[in-house]
Design an enzyme around this catalytic site. Structure first.
Site, PDB file in Angstrom:
ATOM      1  N   GLY A 249       0.696  -1.126   0.035  1.00  0.00           N
ATOM      2  CA  GLY A 249      -0.044   0.163  -0.029  1.00  0.00           C
ATOM      3  C   GLY A 249       0.816   1.095   0.005  1.00  0.00           C
ATOM      4  O   GLY A 249       0.063   2.340   0.030  1.00  0.00           O
ATOM      5  N   GLY A 292       3.575  -3.557  -3.910  1.00  0.00           N
ATOM      6  CA  GLY A 292       3.516  -3.748  -5.267  1.00  0.00           C
ATOM      7  C   GLY A 292       3.937  -2.379  -5.918  1.00  0.00           C
ATOM      8  O   GLY A 292       5.064  -2.273  -6.478  1.00  0.00           O
ATOM      9  N   ARG A 332      -6.216   3.848 -15.251  1.00  0.00           N
ATOM     10  CA  ARG A 332      -6.058   4.440 -14.155  1.00  0.00           C
ATOM     11  C   ARG A 332      -6.896   6.040 -14.211  1.00  0.00           C
ATOM     12  O   ARG A 332      -7.505   6.222 -13.384  1.00  0.00           O
ATOM     13  CB  ARG A 332      -4.614   4.537 -13.556  1.00  0.00           C
ATOM     14  N   CYS A 364     -13.890   4.495 -28.046  1.00  0.00           N
ATOM     15  CA  CYS A 364     -15.374   5.250 -28.130  1.00  0.00           C
ATOM     16  C   CYS A 364     -15.885   5.552 -26.860  1.00  0.00           C
ATOM     17  O   CYS A 364     -16.940   4.815 -26.543  1.00  0.00           O
ATOM     18  CB  CYS A 364     -16.071   4.706 -29.173  1.00  0.00           C
ATOM     19  N   GLU A 365     -15.571   6.225 -26.211  1.00  0.00           N
ATOM     20  CA  GLU A 365     -15.876   6.397 -24.800  1.00  0.00           C
ATOM     21  C   GLU A 365     -15.376   7.744 -24.169  1.00  0.00           C
ATOM     22  O   GLU A 365     -14.260   8.227 -24.391  1.00  0.00           O
ATOM     23  CB  GLU A 365     -15.384   5.416 -23.584  1.00  0.00           C
TER      24      GLU A 365
HETATM   25  N1  LLP Z   1      -1.660  -6.838  -0.812  1.00  0.00           N
HETATM   26  C1  LLP Z   1      -3.088  -6.924  -1.082  1.00  0.00           C
HETATM   27  C2  LLP Z   1      -3.847  -7.906  -0.343  1.00  0.00           C
HETATM   28  C3  LLP Z   1      -3.537  -6.272  -1.981  1.00  0.00           C
HETATM   29  O1  LLP Z   1      -4.910  -6.277  -2.417  1.00  0.00           O
HETATM   30  C4  LLP Z   1      -2.638  -5.161  -2.764  1.00  0.00           C
HETATM   31  C5  LLP Z   1      -3.386  -4.299  -3.831  1.00  0.00           C
HETATM   32  C6  LLP Z   1      -1.469  -5.130  -2.579  1.00  0.00           C
HETATM   33  C7  LLP Z   1      -1.046  -6.029  -1.362  1.00  0.00           C
HETATM   34  C8  LLP Z   1      -0.276  -4.360  -3.200  1.00  0.00           C
HETATM   35  O2  LLP Z   1      -0.799  -2.822  -2.858  1.00  0.00           O
HETATM   36  P1  LLP Z   1       0.339  -1.909  -3.233  1.00  0.00           P
HETATM   37  O3  LLP Z   1       1.543  -2.121  -2.514  1.00  0.00           O
HETATM   38  O4  LLP Z   1       0.444  -2.104  -4.985  1.00  0.00           O
HETATM   39  O5  LLP Z   1      -0.400  -0.581  -3.151  1.00  0.00           O
HETATM   40  N2  LLP Z   1      -5.523  -0.655  -9.217  1.00  0.00           N
HETATM   41  C9  LLP Z   1      -5.079   0.165  -8.124  1.00  0.00           C
HETATM   42  C10 LLP Z   1      -4.578  -0.270  -7.157  1.00  0.00           C
HETATM   43  C11 LLP Z   1      -5.491  -1.748  -6.525  1.00  0.00           C
HETATM   44  C12 LLP Z   1      -4.508  -2.311  -5.346  1.00  0.00           C
HETATM   45  C13 LLP Z   1      -5.197  -3.523  -4.899  1.00  0.00           C
HETATM   46  N3  LLP Z   1      -4.637  -4.310  -4.226  1.00  0.00           N
HETATM   47  C14 LLP Z   1      -4.409   1.244  -8.802  1.00  0.00           C
HETATM   48  O6  LLP Z   1      -4.148   1.426  -9.859  1.00  0.00           O
HETATM   49  O7  LLP Z   1      -3.998   2.188  -8.155  1.00  0.00           O
END
Ligand code: LLP
Length: 452
Positions: A249, A292, A332, A364-365
């Site tokens: 996160g 991530g 995004r 087309c959106e």
């Molecule tokens: N662990 C779990 C259980 C998760 O659900 C997630 C992300 C992570 C770790 C990794 O989170 P990070 O370190 O990447 O923030 N599509 C969205 C982000 C969705 C994140 C979903 N879960 C965006 O583009 O901002």
């Protein structure tokens, strides 16, 4: 102000004489070689971001970094991180297969997700996944019977929902009680009680994940505090935790955010857990992060070309720059109104005047936009890079409007280029489809005459 200043161009991208350069390579040359749209990632940026998290703190303590595969699941990136020593956070059998295909170690995997199927649970146990993060009592029961069927013991952690506001976009906040994720503290305690009684479940940890793109330490501090208070209750039940997983996160800077550094977050987690262990007399559990975005986000650029400029003569209307990348390539902005910085890859053309553009794709959106109200000196044919597109860019892509998925190129530390995913072909786009034979029957003759 043309908006071209290298304001938040993430390392190792830089401007040299008006050209955007990565590891000594002109990015415009990459765009010409592989075509646009195209994703590029800097190997050095990924490794550096990983190392900051994985290296020991001042007291020699380390955390286990489980890279969240969903952020960018390209096999080459998984391989790069596996070789650097990363574990992985996965949410599906597909992600597990990717990690295995990239040579990642199963015992370093944590398996998250609210809706794992029985088949996925079985596959995870067969592969020897290190920990299954269980998110409901029903899942716990399902996992127990799958493990019993296989005559194995499933290593588990319960994902606790600590009811903490991560202060992020509502779609990516996961640690509030109104969110679908994890178990509230009471239910989580009940889950541990049940797990304790089971011969087929082995408690290895506790975890939480409160959201994504979090830009201050406070929510992490609050969530960790709750998790540790909960761990004390587990200790009273006689449970010794091998690890405490603080989730992922950590945010990055897309525009003007000032997220804490990865080092600060790592130090905070390590220190809080060590203090807790000292205070309770427990053995210090391993600290796990499921990061991530903070590992791959800043490494990536989405390259695109300006197809057409469509300025308006109406002063109240917008000027549109239509580019060859679209919402299907980078979701995004449409989904979260996310900001990605935008840079010209080459010096702007002499006659180009800066003006305010909405940079949109051909889909087309009306929601198909990539950048709004950007002051840029654009010309048709210009090459552009959307910054910080390494996380949740290509993985959230689709084939909408029958657009082929773009290629992905890894810019190696020595400046070499590796094509790590080639552009999809039309044959691949339709590969899984089939027209039933009878539909190939005769077609009615068109008899009506056009009215002209
Ligand atoms: N662990 C779990 C259980 C998760 O659900 C997630 C992300 C992570 C770790 C990794 O989170 P990070 O370190 O990447 O923030 N599509 C969205 C982000 C969705 C994140 C979903 N879960 C965006 O583009 O901002």
């Amino acid at each position: 102000m043309t908006g071209l200043a290298p304001r938040s161009l993430p390392w190792p991208y830089e401007h040299v004489d008006g050209w955007l350069v990565c590891q000594g390579v002109r990015v415009a040359d990459i765009a010409k070689e592989f075509g646009t749209p195209c994703y590029i990632y800097s190997e050095a940026a990924i490794l550096k971001a990983y190392e900051v998290l994985a290296c020991p703190d001042a007291k020699g303590r380390t955390a286990r970094i489980c890279y969240a595969v969903k952020a960018n699941s390209n096999l080459a990136i998984l391989r790069l991180l596996a070789r650097a020593g990363a574990g992985f956070d996965i949410v599906s059998a597909g992600e597990l297969q990717r990690v295995v295909a990239a040579g990642g170690r199963a015992d370093r995997i944590v398996f998250s997700g609210v809706g794992k199927t029985v088949q996925e649970l079985r596959f995870a146990l067969e592969e020897g996944v290190g920990c299954i993060n269980v998110e409901s009592l029903a899942e716990l029961q399902q996992l127990e019977s799958v493990a019993a069927g296989l005559k194995v013991t499933a290593p588990i952690s319960i994902r606790v929902n600590p009811d903490i506001d991560a202060k992020t976009h509502p779609y990516i906040s996961t640690g509030l009680k109104e969110n679908k994720f994890g178990l509230g503290l009471d239910d989580a305690l009940e889950a541990y009680r049940r797990a304790l009684k089971s011969r087929h479940l082995r408690i290895v940890g506790v975890d939480c994940h409160i959201g994504s793109q979090i830009t201050s330490l406070q929510p992490f501090r609050d969530a960790t505090q709750r998790l540790l208070a909960f761990a004390t209750e587990l200790h009273h039940l006689g449970i010794e935790l091998a690890h405490i997983d603080l989730g992922g996160g950590l945010g990055i800077c897309y525009r003007d955010e000032h997220p804490p550094s990865a080092e600060e977050l790592k130090n905070l987690g390590l220190q809080m857990v060590a203090d807790w262990a000292a205070a309770t007399g427990c053995r210090t559990p391993e600290v796990v992060f499921e990061m991530g975005r903070a590992i791959v986000g800043a490494s990536g650029l989405l390259l695109s070309r300006v197809l057409l400029l469509k300025p308006s003569s109406d002063p109240a209307a917008k000027h549109f720059a239509i580019v060859d990348a679209a919402m299907n390539d980078l979701m995004r902005p449409s989904l979260y109104q996310a900001w990605h910085d935008l840079f010209l890859l080459q010096p702007c053309q002499a006659n180009a005047q800066a003006q305010t553009w909405d940079v949109v794709g051909p889909v087309c959106e009306t929601g198909d936009w990539l950048a709004r109200d950007r002051s840029l000196a654009l010309s048709e044919g210009d090459l552009l890079g959307f910054a910080s597109a390494g996380a949740y860019g290509s993985t959230m892509g689709s084939n909408y409007n029958s657009r082929a998925r773009p290629p992905e190129v890894l810019v190696r530390q020595n400046g070499e280029l590796s094509l790590i995913r080639r552009r999809e072909t039309f044959e691949e786009l339709i590969e899984l489809e089939k027209i039933p034979k009878d539909l190939w029957g005769p077609q009615p003759e068109v008899t009506s005459k056009p009215p002209y």
